[in-house]
Design an enzyme around this catalytic site. Structure first.
Site, mmCIF file in Angstrom:
data_model
loop_
_atom_site.group_PDB
_atom_site.id
_atom_site.type_symbol
_atom_site.label_atom_id
_atom_site.label_comp_id
_atom_site.label_asym_id
_atom_site.label_seq_id
_atom_site.Cartn_x
_atom_site.Cartn_y
_atom_site.Cartn_z
ATOM 1 N N ASP A 1 1.472 -6.138 14.244
ATOM 2 C CA ASP A 1 1.204 -6.392 12.831
ATOM 3 C C ASP A 1 2.101 -7.472 12.234
ATOM 4 O O ASP A 1 1.901 -7.889 11.096
ATOM 5 C CB ASP A 1 1.359 -5.084 12.044
ATOM 6 C CG ASP A 1 0.355 -4.048 12.514
ATOM 7 O OD1 ASP A 1 -0.804 -4.433 12.764
ATOM 8 O OD2 ASP A 1 0.727 -2.866 12.657
ATOM 9 N N GLY B 1 5.927 -3.834 8.963
ATOM 10 C CA GLY B 1 6.555 -3.661 10.275
ATOM 11 C C GLY B 1 7.638 -4.678 10.577
ATOM 12 O O GLY B 1 8.291 -4.597 11.613
ATOM 13 N N GLU B 2 7.834 -5.648 9.684
ATOM 14 C CA GLU B 2 8.869 -6.671 9.885
ATOM 15 C C GLU B 2 10.133 -6.270 9.133
ATOM 16 O O GLU B 2 10.067 -5.746 8.017
ATOM 17 C CB GLU B 2 8.380 -8.035 9.378
ATOM 18 C CG GLU B 2 7.181 -8.570 10.137
ATOM 19 C CD GLU B 2 7.496 -8.909 11.582
ATOM 20 O OE1 GLU B 2 8.089 -9.955 11.830
ATOM 21 O OE2 GLU B 2 7.153 -8.099 12.471
ATOM 22 N N THR C 1 2.006 -18.626 20.113
ATOM 23 C CA THR C 1 3.173 -18.843 19.238
ATOM 24 C C THR C 1 4.438 -18.968 20.092
ATOM 25 O O THR C 1 4.604 -18.264 21.089
ATOM 26 C CB THR C 1 3.330 -17.715 18.209
ATOM 27 O OG1 THR C 1 3.393 -16.471 18.889
ATOM 28 C CG2 THR C 1 2.166 -17.690 17.239
ATOM 29 N N GLY D 1 0.044 -5.177 20.172
ATOM 30 C CA GLY D 1 1.378 -4.720 19.786
ATOM 31 C C GLY D 1 1.525 -3.230 20.014
ATOM 32 O O GLY D 1 0.766 -2.632 20.763
ATOM 33 N N SER D 2 2.504 -2.639 19.327
ATOM 34 C CA SER D 2 2.654 -1.185 19.471
ATOM 35 C C SER D 2 1.893 -0.445 18.386
ATOM 36 O O SER D 2 1.382 0.636 18.625
ATOM 37 C CB SER D 2 4.118 -0.768 19.399
ATOM 38 O OG SER D 2 4.987 -1.815 19.610
ATOM 39 N N ASN E 1 0.673 -13.957 20.275
ATOM 40 C CA ASN E 1 2.132 -13.772 20.339
ATOM 41 C C ASN E 1 2.488 -13.249 21.738
ATOM 42 O O ASN E 1 2.211 -12.097 22.062
ATOM 43 C CB ASN E 1 2.590 -12.772 19.275
ATOM 44 C CG ASN E 1 4.092 -12.501 19.352
ATOM 45 O OD1 ASN E 1 4.785 -13.042 20.215
ATOM 46 N ND2 ASN E 1 4.588 -11.676 18.461
HETATM 47 N N1 LIG Z 1 7.169 -16.856 21.142
HETATM 48 C C1 LIG Z 1 7.803 -15.996 20.361
HETATM 49 N N2 LIG Z 1 9.071 -15.619 20.651
HETATM 50 C C2 LIG Z 1 9.721 -14.720 19.904
HETATM 51 N N3 LIG Z 1 9.176 -14.109 18.814
HETATM 52 C C3 LIG Z 1 7.943 -14.455 18.478
HETATM 53 C C4 LIG Z 1 7.180 -15.384 19.228
HETATM 54 N N4 LIG Z 1 5.958 -15.504 18.668
HETATM 55 C C5 LIG Z 1 5.971 -14.664 17.603
HETATM 56 N N5 LIG Z 1 7.133 -14.037 17.478
HETATM 57 C C6 LIG Z 1 7.556 -13.019 16.500
HETATM 58 O O1 LIG Z 1 7.288 -11.719 17.011
HETATM 59 C C7 LIG Z 1 7.289 -10.797 15.922
HETATM 60 C C8 LIG Z 1 6.397 -9.635 16.217
HETATM 61 O O2 LIG Z 1 5.087 -10.036 16.224
HETATM 62 P P1 LIG Z 1 3.814 -9.091 16.470
HETATM 63 O O3 LIG Z 1 2.760 -9.603 15.603
HETATM 64 O O4 LIG Z 1 3.427 -8.992 17.877
HETATM 65 O O5 LIG Z 1 4.177 -7.710 15.937
HETATM 66 P P2 LIG Z 1 5.123 -6.630 16.545
HETATM 67 O O6 LIG Z 1 6.044 -6.365 15.432
HETATM 68 O O7 LIG Z 1 5.651 -6.975 17.869
HETATM 69 O O8 LIG Z 1 4.130 -5.481 16.713
HETATM 70 P P3 LIG Z 1 4.507 -4.086 17.131
HETATM 71 O O9 LIG Z 1 5.771 -3.738 16.396
HETATM 72 O O10 LIG Z 1 3.325 -3.344 16.705
HETATM 73 O O11 LIG Z 1 4.705 -4.176 18.611
HETATM 74 C C9 LIG Z 1 6.940 -11.614 14.703
HETATM 75 O O12 LIG Z 1 8.037 -11.565 13.834
HETATM 76 C C10 LIG Z 1 6.782 -13.037 15.234
HETATM 77 O O13 LIG Z 1 7.338 -13.988 14.386
#
Ligand SMILES: Nc1ncnc2c1ncn2[C@@H]1O[C@H](COP(=O)(O)OP(=O)(O)OP(=O)(O)O)[C@@H](O)[C@H]1O
Length: 519
Positions: A189, A485-486, A161, A221-222, A129
């Site tokens: 996550d 976390g979503e 992604t 991620g965080s 990501n």
């Molecule tokens: N290219 C992209 N552009 C925008 N969003 C994306 C992309 N690829 C993935 N995502 C979205 O980013 C979101 C966050 O993903 P990730 O797995 O990195 O967790 P995170 O919530 O950022 O982690 P943390 O909160 O720990 O930093 C997910 O909802 C995913 O669908």
């Protein structure tokens, strides 16, 4: 000459590069993860000379042979110390000059021991990501993780992604997804959450795919709960070695129903201050993991309240019950890991008998778990009446935190659920009302989250459950609600545990233990 010990666990690969038939000596190139700091490893190679009398001759380390640009200068190694690397029963050199893993040669012996309890040449699906956390996923994968996988002769399919739900689409729509041994989420996550939910939506082989595709995480991620819980830290190099040497184990998942939707959760559901701290500080992503601590502190000191009603189907309510359950589950886990292959482990895990379905949506079903729909809830959905044996939690009109989880670490400095285990058949629920605490008490509780001692405070409730329901009170100000976390709508939801449905790639068949049994 300084000495160097290389544990078999750290060996990524071994390859015969030269054989002298007259002296019966072989020269073997060994790729390994060199411990360069407390939490850092470096992928390196050394060359070692073996002779037929089962002894290691002086290694030829003065002429290191890097096999990629990434190799740093090699340390000097004594022959004596290498006995820790070598098996006592080093086989005679001979047989196949190729030194393949199966031919009984030194190379075969090293590789067999280096991969004693796990598969070598794993095939990984790598999902990066580029927007996760501070946005360094691609860089961290390419410069840190990929070299380990390459040296270990792992196969990789890498996908960056491009949009939200891309990971879900890949998991749902890739026909031959089961060819992969594991999925590496180079992310926070959110990506593993999407991936698990994508697998659950597969037509025909969802259960099989969830059991086969082992989840692992390159921490980008965080929060990075998966990497922190598996490795006990968020070191990308430790996580990378863990992937190469990973042992898949089953993991419990949680099934959420909200409105008319159903979701799988592998990590947590968060309501109140913690959800606001996570989702309400998105603009502070540059702070990395610190933004979460900052957010919790800010909302706690503000004394923010989140009126709601919570009903719980308890499995273990008191501290002694929780501890006993932990100890028994841990023993059972070790027995299972010790006696069966990980491939069949899932079917051997012995859970507390799941309770009978209680709602109209599942009544009359006498099907085995394999036969019923993967996402058929045992307790009905959020749209069914609350089952009569669920307990209503008192005084939740001024609740400040409800946090339910299935992994011990939610970030490198927060051991939120010290009593959870991968397949203990329960989820851990933390409930508190910080507005009724003094500020020093609230700060002491928050400080305790680092070591998991926050659950010992009188004013919190920590219990184990197989299901629960949370309903935000009508008319109360809206906050955030997060699953893994979503962000999800601030609506009522219900959760139940799904035993051993998923799969996790662990270092030695277990994630990092919290020491809860010794407290
Ligand atoms: N290219 C992209 N552009 C925008 N969003 C994306 C992309 N690829 C993935 N995502 C979205 O980013 C979101 C966050 O993903 P990730 O797995 O990195 O967790 P995170 O919530 O950022 O982690 P943390 O909160 O720990 O930093 C997910 O909802 C995913 O669908």
């Amino acid at each position: 000459m300084s000495s160097k010990v290389i544990p078999y666990y750290n060996i990524l690969w071994a390859e015969q590069i030269q054989q002298n038939h007259s002296t019966q000596a072989v020269i073997v190139k060994i790729a390994y993860a060199n411990q360069t700091g407390k939490l850092t490893l470096s992928p390196e190679t050394i060359t070692v000379k073996f002779v037929a009398n089962n002894e290691l001759t002086s290694p030829i380390f003065s002429q290191p042979q890097p096999i990629s640009d990434l190799e740093p200068t090699l340390g000097r190694t004594s022959a004596d110390s290498m006995n820790d690397l070598l098996p006592k029963d080093v086989p005679q050199v001979g047989g196949s000059a190729a030194g393949t893993a199966e031919d009984g040669s030194i190379v075969a012996t090293i590789l067999n021991r280096a991969y004693a309890n796990t598969k070598r040449n794993k095939h990984f699906l790598v999902l990066i990501n580029p927007k996760g956390g501070p946005g360094k996923g691609e860089q961290i994968y390419n410069t840190i993780c990929a070299p380990f996988l390459k040296l270990a002769h792992c196969e990789t399919t890498v996908i960056v992604t491009t949009h939200r739900y891309h990971a879900l689409e890949i998991a749902r729509d890739t026909a031959d997804i089961k060819k992969y041994d594991a999925v590496i989420c180079c992310s926070g996550d959110g990506t593993p959450h999407e991936f698990v939910n994508g697998l659950a939506k597969r037509k025909g082989d969802a259960r099989e795919a969830l059991a086969k595709l082992a989840l692992c995480q390159l921490p980008c991620g965080s929060g990075n709960s998966v990497a922190n819980s598996i490795n006990g830290n968020s070191s990308p190099t430790m996580a990378s070695l863990g992937m190469v040497k990973g042992v898949p184990i089953p993991m419990d998942l949680m099934l959420i129903t909200q409105d008319d939707g159903q979701y799988l959760s592998f990590l947590s559901q968060t309501f109140g201050i913690i959800a606001d701290a996570d989702l309400g500080t998105e603009h502070l992503r540059w702070m990395g993991g610190t933004r979460f601590v900052y957010g919790v502190l800010k909302y706690t000191l503000q004394g923010k309240e989140y009126p709601c009603d919570i009903y719980i189907k308890y499995s273990h309510e008191t501290a002694p019950e929780i501890k006993n359950h932990y100890i028994q589950s841990l023993q059972q886990h070790h027995e299972n890991i010790g006696t069966v292959s990980t491939a069949t482990l899932s079917s051997k895990i012995n859970y507390d008998q799941p309770p009978a379905p209680s709602s109209s949506s599942t009544s009359g079903s006498a099907s085995s778990p394999e036969e019923v729909d993967l996402l058929t809830p045992r307790f009905g959905t959020i749209n069914d009446p609350v089952p009569s044996d669920w307990v209503k939690i008192p005084e939740t009109e001024s609740l400040s935190i409800m946090y339910c989880g299935k992994m011990p670490w939610v970030s490198s400095d927060c051991m939120m659920f010290p009593a959870t285990l991968p397949t203990d058949g329960t989820m851990d629920i933390f409930i508190t009302n910080t507005s009724q605490m003094s500020r020093p008490q609230a700060i002491r509780m928050l400080a305790g989250m680092e070591t998991g001692t926050h659950i010992d405070h009188d004013f919190i409730q920590y219990s184990k459950a197989v299901a629960y329901r949370l309903i935000p009170r009508r008319g109360s100000p809206e906050g955030n609600l997060s699953f893994d976390g979503e962000q999800f709508p601030y609506h009522a939801f219900q959760v139940e545990l799904l035993p051993a449905l998923g799969c996790l790639l662990t270092n030695n068949g277990m994630w990092t233990l919290t020491g809860f049994d010794r407290r």
